[in-house]
Motif scaffolding. Structure first.
Motif, PDB file in Angstrom:
ATOM      1  N   SER C 526       0.832  -1.215   0.000  1.00 56.45           N
ATOM      2  CA  SER C 526       0.000   0.000   0.000  1.00 56.45           C
ATOM      3  C   SER C 526       0.860   1.256   0.000  1.00 56.45           C
ATOM      4  N   ARG C 527       1.981   1.203  -0.753  1.00 58.85           N
ATOM      5  CA  ARG C 527       2.919   2.322  -0.687  1.00 58.85           C
ATOM      6  C   ARG C 527       2.882   3.218  -1.920  1.00 58.85           C
ATOM      7  N   THR C 528       2.243   2.764  -3.001  1.00 54.94           N
ATOM      8  CA  THR C 528       2.367   3.504  -4.245  1.00 54.94           C
ATOM      9  C   THR C 528       1.701   4.877  -4.170  1.00 54.94           C
ATOM     10  N   ALA C 529       0.452   4.908  -3.720  1.00 57.96           N
ATOM     11  CA  ALA C 529      -0.241   6.199  -3.670  1.00 57.96           C
ATOM     12  C   ALA C 529       0.476   7.153  -2.723  1.00 57.96           C
ATOM     13  N   MET C 530       0.783   6.665  -1.524  1.00 52.39           N
ATOM     14  CA  MET C 530       1.313   7.565  -0.506  1.00 52.39           C
ATOM     15  C   MET C 530       2.792   7.899  -0.737  1.00 52.39           C
ATOM     16  N   ILE C 531       3.633   6.881  -0.809  1.00 54.39           N
ATOM     17  CA  ILE C 531       5.079   7.132  -0.875  1.00 54.39           C
ATOM     18  C   ILE C 531       5.487   7.585  -2.281  1.00 54.39           C
TER      19      ILE C 531
END
Lengths: 157, 284, 771
Positions: C526-531
């Motif tokens: 779940s890192r693509t949108a945020m990070i």
């Protein structure tokens, strides 16, 4: 080998292939139409769905000899880049395609469904698409796309 | 794709007579109709017969007609044909229901009634409906035709009375079930595209509180599609009471032999079969 | 000058959507290279043993085949993940069924199949273990031992402590114990694993269906002993992944590359469904044991949690899966005292791997079932129990992380229960169930999911993102983050467009190619949108700064002016490119040794409600309605976000009541879509997706992670609802009708567990552990 002659997306084609060649392989390997996908090879996932004489079939379960003289429609025969078929447009707008691998089959299943039920109920949609597995969407966006297509067709009458 | 299609032959003679002659001349030929079974076996590399003959689109086998109170379905009738036929919907709703349960829409467009019967799976959807409608089956070969009660068609696990060179020609159903109570329920792995864990079909004619006629049949209860004669015998001529329901359940439990397999367990199948029977008896 | 309508938050059309609906998107099996031949794998048909001979049978023209064994590997015989215990090809000892031993290639696919069947592996069997219990038994054979492991058969352990749990037992009003377990789950992407490899002039290129090009890039460097510039990996359109194409492409990618090297021709390897299901990774089976001290008013005083997962035969990603499962095992609750012991054990099953949620769905299942058991024992409602223990702003998580975001779990619970009509339905079902053969129930789960890599993971990844102006003057995003259905392409283009003040359709995103795109990290967690989204925003700002500094771009501009300025800059300087590298937020601290600190920069929070029916004649449970309320920060694209949640819920429903891997001595016996039951369109209920948006400072425009969260909640919510419906508690998923039958139809097994529990007689110590 058998010469198999049929109408594909509006044009007549002839292919020399072993008669038990799966229609799926005939399309993908002999005719290089790769829009029809293989997901399971056992008629379970519906990714290889095409229309034969207007009826939805799993092309992985059709021996090519049996399409002699038939009319076959694949995803490539449905829309154009410049002019998406309304089903394709609605799938695009409503988020009916995610990874896209089930999408060609799902769109052909939708086409078949809307031919039979131009204004389908939700239950008819659920049943009509139940042979096409989608692992990404949970089907909800697809249902909306189908309903939207039906609505547009109704409004366009 | 785990088979080499070059190792297989397929011909499509185009008429029933030509097919029968070919079958008579070459007993190794295996008929393929809609392909929804054989092509799966081909895909996983387990299709034994290598010489095949196509029944697809044989007009002589694809028909539905009613005559003198008998409905005849050609063996080439697809499940979609069954679902779209008004007479079947009126006279034989269980058959429509089981056709709707068979595979997916795409499979129903290709799969045929004859193919489903000949494939002889104990889990098949339509056979229980045919059995409780007292179907007869007509077979055809180059030597002629013969007709027998459908209940005598299946001899054991995947064994039938079909002789080499013989095909299923048609299934006949008497149109006399309009006043019968009718029941079918399938318990599958999910709501669509499911293979039966078990199913139960039933028809019964009531005379007041008394059961005048009863037919029961199921899927995956024994090694073949079969009537449940012992259970029927317990119920026939009786009124449905709690005691009778207990006796019927006991009879059912003694005549069925469900198995443990990848989809379910024998004890679950046994219990659910009894529950479905009870649900039907309570509805009478 | 901002565009009139915001782009972020709008339902921008899927970037590659048109190609997908037209059937023109090219997946790996749709590609054909000149001279290309096909590859296949000869695998072990036994779980564990020593190979004594490999025989190539009669009737196959072996001289036409390319044959690769471990001896052909130029570099190290390893598929590197965290350790190097996982061989690329077996040398001597087989450790699981379906383990790759020999690779074959030939131009004729059908002949290749016959050749695979003609190879026989002779072996001496060795003892094997197949479950957590067998692996940890005192007399278990040692099947895995390494200096890196903590003890024989154990890949990894964690100990996480807060407060002093040993002191709470004596003063507790109730001590409640429970054991919960989850089965393996197949990702069941509709496109199987597949790659094409080419080896020319001492350099290797692999195209394929995958999530993480740089993982394979790294694996190739080791297996081929080549420097990084000699290895190239290109992701092509990927037909679903869900974690299943995180680590496995390193295996199939190295295999195809070895065949390409030896044959001198491009080699395509695409698994069929039978092989993909039997041989590739699945979700780790798990067992969670809870022992919880609770006050009589329902406050959690302290708890001990033992969390164990079955890692299969090699370490692969198990330590990281275990880590996420461990941290999420405590849920969104305030635990004054807590001790979590976690371990990943070895078995002789094919290695288990990443699957959406990555350990969290397993431990959250245990906790959320246990919360309902606690409520029942104490004699309060599941709702009240959670309200009394929710984390609040200013509180701290199990790792001691201070909650700074203004979360309102009570408010979310209230909203979810209202939207679902929870209270009215509960009352109605209590009334109607006694006389109906169909028992209805409604249940829920409350949970959170951390976005991004755990702890110091993001710091180690050190992700880099670039934006470059192409020949038309359009910005092109360069990232290794991949699209496989979630919407990576679309949301990253939205973020760049909004930041650059140009229309969404003017932004491009490059095909992930390790020769072209920088390493923005793997597309997981779940890192693509945020990070990565934040880095794209930063890079976009850097691009603007550069353009403005050159004097070519005014403070306000039209898209056309942007384009002209970009081209002018490019003409003058040769290229226009801006980058952004990850910088750890200054106030995030993590202690890897003590497992304390800020586990994740941000969490998504959720309340999921399931309404079920259980038919007491068929023992079938069906989900009739579902509500998914989540707080995920800013929703970047509402259509894609809804699709993500609905898809995750569907997989969660499958996990709960349909999808069972049937194992026989480490072999998946139901490796066909006919027998592995995923929900069809006729099996899923309406899924009502509700968002709350509390912007996070860590993501672009306030976004947080969303991809994995929806996998966490459905299974416990559904089993909680099934307990409400039937009065019987079930503590294992998947829960099939046969399992429900076993308990409902067999009263002796019921009386042994909590379903017969009356709070008044529960006594101070209650064990809900089922035998």
């Amino acid at each position: 080998m058998s010469i198999i002659t049929f109408t594909l997306n509006g044009s007549q084609v002839s292919v020399d292939a072993p008669p038990m060649t799966r229609l799926l392989d005939l399309l993908r390997e002999h005719l290089h139409l790769t829009g029809t996908k293989e997901g399971c090879g056992e008629g379970e996932c519906g990714s290889c769905s095409v229309l034969v004489d207007g009826e939805l079939v799993n092309s992985c379960l059709v021996p090519s000899l049996q399409i002699q003289g038939a009319t076959v429609t694949t995803i490539e025969g449905l829309g154009e880049q410049t002019h998406l078929h309304p089903i394709q447009q609605c799938f695009l707008e409503k988020g009916g395609a995610q990874c896209g691998i089930c999408t060609p089959g799902m769109i052909l299943a939708t086409h078949h469904l809307l031919e039979k039920h131009p204004a389908p109920t939700l239950d008819e949609i659920r049943e009509g698409l139940s042979g096409n597995l989608c692992r990404c969407t949970g089907y909800m966006r697809i249902f909306e796309a189908v309903q939207q297509t039906a609505k547009l067709a109704e409004a366009g009458k | 794709m785990r088979s080499d299609v070059r190792d297989y032959t397929l011909t499509a003679p185009g008429s029933l007579n030509a097919v029968l002659s070919a079958l008579a001349a070459n007993p190794r030929l295996t008929p393929v109709a809609g392909g929804t079974e054989l092509m799966v076996a081909l895909g996983v590399g387990r299709l034994g017969p290598h010489e095949l003959i196509s029944l697809h689109r044989l007009k002589e086998l694809r028909f539905i007609e009613e005559h003198s109170g008998i409905l005849t379905l050609g063996a080439g009738t697809t499940f979609t044909d069954i679902r779209r036929n008004a007479t079947i919907a009126r006279e034989f709703p269980l058959l429509v229901q089981t056709a709707a349960w068979t595979g997916s829409i795409a499979n129903q467009n290709r799969g045929t009634l004859g193919g489903n019967i000949a494939n002889a799976s104990p889990a098949a959807d339509s056979p229980p409906a045919l059995l409780v409608y007292d179907a007869t089956i007509e077979l055809v070969s180059a030597n002629g035709r013969r007709t027998l009660p459908y209940g005598e068609f299946h001899l054991g696990y995947k064994k039938t009375v079909l002789l080499p060179g013989e095909l299923i020609y048609a299934v006949r159903l008497p149109c006399r079930f309009a006043k019968h109570r009718q029941y079918v329920r399938k318990v599958g792995t999910r709501n669509a595209q499911a293979i039966s864990k078990i199913a139960l079909a039933a028809t019964a004619l009531m005379d007041g509180a008394t059961v005048r006629e009863i037919r029961l049949a199921g899927a995956s209860l024994v090694d073949r599609p079969a009537r449940l004669h012992a259970t029927e015998a317990v119920v026939l001529g009786k009124a449905i009471t709690p005691e009778l329901r207990t006796l019927a359940a006991a009879a059912l439990a003694s005549e069925i032999k469900p198995i443990d397999d990848i989809r379910s367990t024998a004890k679950y199948r046994m219990a659910v079969a009894c529950n479905l029977l009870d649900e039907f008896l309570l509805s009478l | 000058m901002a565009p009139k309508e915001p782009i972020v938050g709008a339902p921008a059309l899927r970037y590659e959507g048109e190609a997908k609906v037209l059937g023109r998107a090219k997946y790996i099996d749709d590609l054909h290279f000149p001279q290309m031949i096909h590859g296949a794998t000869v695998r072990s048909k036994f779980p564990r043993g020593r190979i004594t001979a490999i025989r190539y049978g009669e009737g196959v023209p072996w001289d036409e085949f390319t044959i690769v064994t471990w001896r052909d590997i130029p570099g190290e015989n390893t598929i590197v993940h965290l350790l190097k215990d996982h061989p690329c090809l077996v040398e001597e000892i087989v450790n699981h069924p379906e383990e790759p031993i020999v690779l074959l290639a030939h131009p004729d696919k059908a002949l290749l199949r016959k050749a695979v069947d003609a190879v026989t592996i002779e072996y001496e069997p060795l003892p094997a273990v197949f479950t957590i219990e067998e692996s940890e038994a005192p007399d278990a054979p040692v099947i895995w031992n390494s200096e890196a492991g903590d003890s024989p058969n154990v890949f990894k352990t964690y100990l996480m402590e807060k407060g002093n749990v040993d002191d709470v037992w004596a003063s507790a009003d109730y001590i409640i114990e429970g054991e919960y377990s989850t089965g393996a789950q197949e990702q069941l992407y509709i496109e199987n694993n597949g790659v094409i490899a080419e080896y020319t002039e001492e350099s290797v290129t692999v195209w394929g269906s995958m999530q993480c090009p740089y993982y394979l890039h790294h694996a190739l460097q080791l297996a081929f002993a080549l420097p990084e510039e000699k290895c190239r990996v290109i992701q092509v359109e990927t037909g679903g992944a869900f974690g299943g194409k995180e680590d496995y492409p390193s295996v199939i990618g190295c295999h195809a590359a070895l065949l390409a090297m030896k044959s001198g021709r491009p080699v395509k390897m695409v698994y069929d469904r039978l092989e993909d299901m039997a041989a590739t990774t699945k979700r780790h089976p798990s067992r969670t044991r809870h022992r919880t001290a609770v006050s009589k008013d329902g406050r959690l005083l302290g708890g001990e949690i033992e969390f164990a997962i079955d890692g299969g035969a090699y370490v692969t990603l198990s330590p990281v899966v275990l880590s996420r499962g461990t941290i999420h095992a405590a849920g969104p609750y305030n635990w004054p005292n807590l001790r979590i012991r976690a371990k990943a054990v070895a078995t002789n099953c094919p290695p288990h791997g990443a699957f959406r949620g990555f350990g969290a769905p397993q431990s959250i299942f245990g906790l959320e079932r246990h919360m309902d058991l606690i409520a029942k024992t104490v004699g309060i409602t599941p709702e009240e129990l959670r309200r009394r223990n929710f984390l609040q702003p200013g509180g701290s998580t199990a790792t001691g992380q201070l909650i700074k975001d203004p979360i309102d779990l009570n408010g979310m619970l209230t909203r979810a229960l209202e939207e679902s009509g929870y209270h009215a339905k509960r009352a109605e079902f209590t009334k109607t169930n006694p006389t109906s053969p169909i028992k209805r129930g409604i249940g829920f789960a409350t949970f959170m999911h951390g976005a991004g890599f755990t702890g110091s993971g993001e710091r180690r990844l050190n992700s880099l993102v670039a934006i470059e102006i192409d020949d038309e003057g359009s910005p092109e995003i360069l990232v290794s983050s991949t699209e496989f259905g979630q919407g990576t392409n679309t949301i990253l283009c939205q973020v760049a467009a909004q930041t650059l003040h140009i229309p969404y359709k003017n932004v491009r995103i490059a095909q992930p190619d390790t020769h072209r795109v920088p390493n923005s990290g793997p597309t997981v967690a779940s890192r693509t949108a945020m990070i990565v989204g934040k880095l794209v925003e930063d890079a976009s700002h850097n691009l603007l700064t550069c353009m403005r500094a050159s004097g070519l771009l005014e403070e306000t501009y039209t898209p056309e002016q942007f384009c002209h300025a970009a081209l002018a800059y490019k003409q003058k300087h040769g290229e226009l490119r801006a980058t952004a590298r990850y910088q750890a937020p200054g106030d995030i601290f993590w202690d890897d040794d003590k497992y304390r600190g800020d586990a994740y920069p941000a969490y998504a929070w959720a309340v999921y409600v399931a309404e079920v029916e259980v038919d007491t004649r068929t023992y079938m449970a069906e989900v009739k309605n579902f509500w998914a309320l989540q707080e995920v920060g800013k929703v970047l694209n509402p259509v894609l976000a809804k699709g993500q949640v609905e898809g995750g819920v569907a997989q969660g429903i499958g996990y709960a009541i349909y999808e069972k891997c049937v194992w026989k001595d480490g072999v998946m016996a139901n490796n066909q879509m006919t027998n592995y039951i995923m929900p069809t369109s006729a099996d899923l209920p309406p899924i009502h997706v509700l968002f709350e948006e509390v912007p996070s400072i860590h993501g672009p425009f306030g976004a947080k992670g969303i991809g994995e969260l929806p996998m966490d909640g459905p299974a416990p919510a559904i089993l909680n609802a099934i307990e409400e419906a039937t009065g019987v508690c079930f503590n294992h998923c998947p829960l099939l009708p046969e399992d429900i039958f076993d308990k409902l139809a067999n009263p002796t097994s019921i009386s042994a567990d909590s379903s017969q529990l009356q709070p008044a007689v529960a006594g101070p110590v209650f064990s809900g552990t089922t035998s």
